[in-house]
Design an enzyme around this catalytic site. Structure first.
Site, PDB file in Angstrom:
ATOM      1  N   ILE A  72      76.317  -1.283  31.564  1.00  0.00           N
ATOM      2  CA  ILE A  72      76.102  -1.958  32.847  1.00  0.00           C
ATOM      3  C   ILE A  72      75.213  -1.079  33.718  1.00  0.00           C
ATOM      4  O   ILE A  72      75.267   0.146  33.616  1.00  0.00           O
ATOM      5  CB  ILE A  72      77.463  -2.234  33.538  1.00  0.00           C
ATOM      6  N   GLU A  73      74.415  -1.719  34.580  1.00  0.00           N
ATOM      7  CA  GLU A  73      73.456  -0.964  35.386  1.00  0.00           C
ATOM      8  C   GLU A  73      74.112  -0.063  36.423  1.00  0.00           C
ATOM      9  O   GLU A  73      73.437   0.629  37.166  1.00  0.00           O
ATOM     10  CB  GLU A  73      72.445  -1.907  36.040  1.00  0.00           C
ATOM     11  N   SER A  74      75.436  -0.080  36.475  1.00  0.00           N
ATOM     12  CA  SER A  74      76.169   0.793  37.385  1.00  0.00           C
ATOM     13  C   SER A  74      76.309   2.209  36.830  1.00  0.00           C
ATOM     14  O   SER A  74      77.149   2.970  37.306  1.00  0.00           O
ATOM     15  CB  SER A  74      77.555   0.201  37.611  1.00  0.00           C
TER      16      SER A  74
END
Lengths: 318, 265
Positions: free
Chosen positions: B58-60
């Site tokens: 995830i881009e987190s």
């Protein structure tokens, strides 16, 4: 005890109208809401937000934030951000669109860089300069020289050949970051998703940290690799338990879904939003008043369960 | 184990999730970058049934996430829970340029026949328009990665050409100009491989780079697709999808999203 420890009111007084403000956390996670509500009480104006604008929505509705340079202005799973949408439509919020990486690479100012070569928006209209709003944003900025003259520039790559896109970096005037634990000297420990708070803390001229709890420095220094921001970068410390409600704070409390759904509903017109503001920001006077209004039962229902870092939906449900 | 379910026993969104999960079978052991909503549900279903070694990122800044329950927040503790490493957003999203991800997912408000996606404004950016969420990580993913685009099938959303190119498809914007050029001319790797809607799966013609219907979901008519598509869609290669299996629907409903967080049903 360090003289960095101040009240929320004192800390927020450091933010000046027209400042470029990095607001920490991401979207609905670890957003410094108590500080945002205090900005509203103090009537801040013409602040320029960066990267992502989401639960900051009431600060847009109250007229504190009037420009945004970043990649996303929406409430995620909760849909359209009501005040952001309305203020934008009325021309009271200026938006400069970037991609996600570019909206973070602007903090490479942390390393003394004035620009970076970035290929993250090639093929997109984000690279079409006719849509740029930087000139308008510069008009409201207090430090006008901090707003780049153009959004992007094209250069020949003298090292590897071909064309490159240069992205100018930005140095925020102030960063406001909510963390789980801060030491008495300012060392910060973040649990869970970091966003780019560490990078932004190094980039900003001034760093205000609000924290769930202030802990002894030595406690954090036992395991310095686990710390996110060194005390040397932090100017002011405020202890604000539940200070990111209704956003989620990993290992402390979960997202207050009902609160956000209610907010979205009530903020759909400016008149109703102002009523919401009166009820949740002005009439409660300060953060303690806000927590009292939420009540212990509601707060406890959000508390994270150890071993998870959040509250599983079926936890203790009979 | 194979027992087909009739089309009236599941929703179009559940069908979309199942077909995406099947597509992920060939990516077992590889890495995907995904966002909240349908992609996360499809990736989890794929992990249960077809690609147990799929790595979901995830881009987190969260690598190889485990997802103990369906998340509402893309940046919350359900994402970082027992992931391999929790670093900053740049670490994960810059993985697109490194070529770390074999598939990325993107959504938006409009997709056109070349797979360009718009999530910025509907209408004329310099004139009357309605503002949308913005790129988020979509442009960063779509510039470098092979993508699966997820979009509700409606005439105003599956269009001839998007109002604003947030994420480049096969024919996109030459930097610093208004000109439209082939993606290859810009030297971009990746590119959209399919559009998944609630009615069908579209893929892209190798020559013309235009979308055509590849798989129609069981029970959906060609007329429905034509009347809900904003351009003259090629149906000459369309075939009806393999029926949805009981185990797919049961795994989805009982294990992946028991609380129906994303209102698939």
């Amino acid at each position: 005890m360090s003289d960095k420890i101040v009240s929320l009111e004192e800390a927020v007084r450091e933010i000046q109208n027209g400042d470029i403000v990095f607001i920490g956390g991401v979207l609905d996670s670890r957003v410094p809401m108590a500080a945002i509500y205090e900005m509203i009480r103090q009537g801040k104006k013409d602040l320029i937000g960066l990267s992502i604008l989401a639960l900051e929505d009431p600060a847009v509705g109250a007229g504190c934030i009037s420009a945004f340079i970043g990649c996303y202005a929406w409430l995620g799973a909760f849909g359209k951000a009501p005040c952001i949408a309305r203020k934008y439509e009325n021309g009271e919020l200026i938006i400069e669109d970037l991609g996600h990486n570019d909206s973070l690479l602007i903090y490479m100012s942390a390393f003394g860089l004035s620009s970076v070569a970035s290929n993250y928006s090639i093929g997109s209209d984000l690279l079409n300069l006719k849509y740029s709003k930087l000139d308008k944003i510069r008009e409201i900025a207090r430090n006008k020289e901090k707003i780049p003259k153009v959004k992007y520039a094209k250069i020949e790559d003298p090292f590897f050949g071909g064309e490159r896109v240069l992205l100018p970096t930005i140095k925020p005037d102030v960063a406001v970051i909510h963390v789980q634990q801060v030491g008495t000297e300012g060392t910060c420990r973040i649990f869970g998703v970091e966003g780019v708070d560490t990078l932004a803390a190094f980039a900003a001229d001034k760093v205000i940290v609000t924290a769930e709890e202030i802990v002894p420095e030595d406690y954090l220094r036992e395991d310095p690799n686990r710390n996110s921001i060194p005390c040397t970068q932090v100017d002011m410390i405020v202890e604000v338990p539940w200070g990111a409600h209704p956003s989620v704070v990993s290992h402390y409390y979960d997202l207050d879904i009902e609160f956000i759904i209610d907010y979205v509903k009530r903020a759909s017109t400016q008149e109703d939003f102002e009523e919401w503001l009166e009820e949740w920001v002005f009439s409660v006077e300060n953060h303690e008043g806000y927590l009292n209004k939420l009540g212990i039962e509601r707060l406890e229902s959000l508390r994270a369960v150890k071993g998870y870092g959040f509250r599983p939906r079926t936890w203790l449900r009979r | 184990m194979t027992e087909a379910v009739k089309a009236e026993e599941y929703t179009p969104l559940e069908a979309a999730v199942v077909y995406v999960a099947r597509e992920l079978k060939k990516y077992d052991g590889r890495s995907v970058i995904t966002g909240i909503g349908l992609p996360v549900v499809a990736s989890l279903l794929a992990k249960r049934l077809y690609a147990p070694k799929l790595k979901i990122n995830i881009e987190s800044g969260s690598f190889d996430i485990q997802l103990p329950e369906i998340p509402i927040s893309l940046f919350g503790p359900r994402i970082s829970y027992k992931c391999s490493a929790q670093l900053n957003n740049l670490h994960s999203l810059a993985g697109t340029a490194r070529g770390d991800y074999d598939i990325g997912f993107i959504g938006g408000a409009q997709v056109d026949k070349y797979g360009n996606v718009n999530s910025t404004v509907i209408g004329d950016y310099l004139g009357g328009h309605k503002r949308l969420a913005g790129s988020g990580g979509a442009v960063d993913i779509g510039c470098f990665t092979n993508t699966i685009i997820i979009m509700p099938h409606r005439k105003e959303r599956i269009v001839n050409f998007v109002d604003y190119i947030t994420t480049p498809g096969w024919k996109c914007r030459k930097p610093f100009s208004d000109e439209i050029v082939d993606r290859q001319e810009l030297g971009l790797p990746g590119g959209p491989i399919m559009i998944v809607t609630n009615l069908c799966i579209m893929r892209f013609d190798k020559e013309s780079k235009e979308a055509y219907v590849d798989t129609i979901f069981p029970g959906v008519s060609k007329e429905t697709i034509i009347s809900n598509t904003g351009f003259d869609i090629d149906l000459s290669r369309a075939r009806t999808g393999e029926p949805i299996q009981k185990i797919e629907i049961e795994t989805l409903r009982k294990e992946v999203d028991p609380l129906n967080i994303y209102r698939l049903r």
